[in-house]
Design an enzyme around this catalytic site. Structure first.
Site, mmCIF file in Angstrom:
data_model
loop_
_atom_site.group_PDB
_atom_site.id
_atom_site.type_symbol
_atom_site.label_atom_id
_atom_site.label_comp_id
_atom_site.label_asym_id
_atom_site.label_seq_id
_atom_site.Cartn_x
_atom_site.Cartn_y
_atom_site.Cartn_z
ATOM 1 C CG HIS A 83 -3.125 -74.788 -6.759
ATOM 2 N ND1 HIS A 83 -2.619 -73.641 -7.324
ATOM 3 C CD2 HIS A 83 -2.127 -75.713 -6.824
ATOM 4 C CE1 HIS A 83 -1.369 -73.862 -7.698
ATOM 5 N NE2 HIS A 83 -1.050 -75.115 -7.421
ATOM 6 C CD GLU A 115 -4.236 -70.295 -7.168
ATOM 7 O OE1 GLU A 115 -4.075 -71.529 -7.243
ATOM 8 O OE2 GLU A 115 -4.110 -69.526 -8.134
ATOM 9 C CB SER A 164 1.053 -75.493 -9.667
ATOM 10 O OG SER A 164 1.533 -75.547 -8.347
#
Length: 529
Positions: A439, A340, A226
């Site tokens: 995610h 995600e 990320s």
């Protein structure tokens, strides 16, 4: 709780006794490690299950007061043995917005501006060791979290794969990415990227010290997820980082562009206005309480651009255009997860109808009704039987991962070093399976920590086999620049014609351009809109 600085005067065995139930020591009874000599002084940690763990080692001096918004300095030398038994401070930050499953991984260590600390896990302290070094850069969008989450524990990677793991904290949000150079002149020229420069300082510490922890300073891999993936991409384009790492892994994050100086200056002006300051008062920023700065950040909301700044110096140009020249020979491993967006709070997870699907996809792509219907048809064709809500979540996630794909394409077309891509599709059973492939979900598998991270991965027997495959691939890439190993089918390098991609699930397999028709349809809509 004893502050890490006070360990210098504490009795070793008494302090160690307070820490033996730490999650990183679950493999056995801990003991005080041998002493290691670093450039700032001697340190010792805890040894458990043959893994030596060192926590909270300072790699930089405190950034509070007169050092706020300025490049960090190396730590002051200490004369006693530094007892690296507890995690150090995280950067000051706002309240967490993580979903409960991921928040369960947060140790909630105290925050403070004395936050330039790192953690090391290693199997051996022999300086002649040539173990690959893997330096983890945490996510949190440049604004939150830390390198001390439970899922980042390096015990298993060190023990099972004989690598040296480093995690670290650095300045975040307004403390790390407020660009004051256009307002305050040369003194603050680097202020917009001091958070990234902290990471460079940590990599310099690795270069100068990691051999004393059994690691090879000539074989360093940076990896992150990320915002951490964005940090990896940014380091690829920073002249100061050149030569400090040799391979790069970016998970569900990329750095294609940085914040332009003009936009960063406007952001700084908004920040100053929330504090009641004018550009002539910049030095007052170094005197205000940290909580006051955080309050101004919250008051400014989304109007602040808190990310690496293309300042012309520490970050000379957008990473997308400058990385090939600076890091041409650095192999890259990158990819994303299937849904995600289920990571984000208040996301739609329950069933929706066709009208709601159409409206949501239209909001994502900003296209005409006819184009939206056409895109939905493409996704239904490529994923027979997909539900309306899963289709929406997949489109939203594909839109999210566009920069990751672009970075892989750009790297491949440079023809200077290989790039390998993956698509993680394993679905978590937690919350009745509603989070799908959210995610951050790949992280426990990368660190081989699924047993520690049941809040994210559940308790199924399938988890460990996949963790064995994924962690071994990441380590193989760190060791050689190639993720192939005997438990996986052959994983070819990515190029923009075949587009070979490893699908990571219980049955790991390679597919050429998986869901390519969907990718092309979404890209075409972006081009038109």
């Amino acid at each position: 709780m004893i502050h890490r600085r006070t360990f210098l005067g504490c009795g070793t065995l008494a302090v160690a006794g307070l820490l033996l139930d730490d999650s990183s020591l679950y493999s056995g009874r801990g003991a005080v490690s041998p002493t290691v000599v670093t450039t700032a002084g001697k340190v010792r940690g805890i040894t458990a299950g043959k893994v030596h763990a060192f926590k909270g080692i300072p790699y930089g001096a405190s950034t509070e007061g007169s050092r706020r918004f300025l490049p960090a300095l190396p730590p002051q030398r200490w004369t006693s043995v530094f007892e690296a038994f507890e995690y150090g401070h995280r950067s000051p930050q706002g309240p967490s917005t993580l979903i409960p499953e991921v928040a369960a991984m947060d140790r909630h260590e105290p925050a403070g501006e004395d936050c330039l600390v790192l953690n090391v896990w290693t199997n051996s302290l022999e300086s002649s060791g040539k173990r690959p070094v893997m330096v983890w850069l945490h996510g949190g969008g440049y604004s939150g979290a830390s390198g001390s989450f439970i899922m980042y524990d390096g015990t298993n990677l060190a023990r099972k794969h004989d690598v040296v793991i480093v995690t670290l904290n650095h300045r975040l949000n307004v403390f790390g990415f407020t660009y004051l150079g256009a307002l305050g002149g040369e003194k603050y020229a680097d202020s917009g990227n001091v958070g990234m420069r902290d990471i460079v300082l940590a990599l310099e510490w690795v270069r100068d010290n990691i051999s004393s922890f059994g690691g090879d300073p000539g074989n360093v891999t940076i990896f992150g997820q990320s915002g951490g993936g964005g940090k990896v991409g940014t380091l690829l384009a920073m002249p100061a980082a050149k030569g400090l790492f040799h391979r790069a892994i970016a998970e569900s994050g990329a750095a294609v562009t940085g914040v332009p100086r003009e936009a960063a200056t406007q952001s700084a002006e908004v920040f100053l206005s929330k504090l009641g300051l004018k550009p002539a008062d910049l030095d007052q920023l170094q005197k205000l309480p940290a909580d006051q700065l955080l309050g101004a950040m919250r008051a400014a909301g989304n109007s602040l651009r808190l990310a690496p700044v293309v300042d012309g110096a520490s970050l000379p140009a957008n990473p997308y255009s400058s990385a090939p020249q600076l890091s041409a020979k650095v192999p890259l491993l990158t990819g994303s997860v299937e849904t995600e967006v289920t990571f984000f709070p208040n996301q739609q997870l329950d069933p929706i109808d066709n009208a709601d699907l159409h409206a949501r996809v239209k909001q994502i792509v900003g296209a005409s009704d006819a184009d939206v219907d056409s895109l939905i048809d493409v996704y239904r064709k490529g994923r027979p039987g997909i539900s309306d809500v899963d289709l929406f979540l997949t489109v939203a996630s594909d839109n999210f991962r566009g920069d990751t794909v672009a970075q892989a394409e750009f790297k491949a077309d440079a023809h200077a070093a290989p790039v390998y891509t993956y698509y993680f599709t394993w679905r978590s059973p937690v919350r009745d399976g509603k989070l799908r492939t959210f995610h951050t979900l790949e992280i426990p598998f990368v660190f081989d920590n699924v047993a520690l991270d049941e809040a994210m991965t559940g308790t199924g027997k399938d988890r460990q086999a996949l963790a064995d495959k994924i962690s071994a691939a990441w380590v193989a890439f760190a060791r050689t620049g190639n993720p192939n190993h005997k438990q996986l089918a052959n994983w070819p390098a990515f190029n923009t014609s075949e587009r070979a991609t490893m699908i990571l699930n219980d049955d790991c397999k390679v597919a050429n351009d998986p869901h390519g028709e969907e990718r092309r349809a979404l890209a075409a809509l972006r081009t038109r809109t």
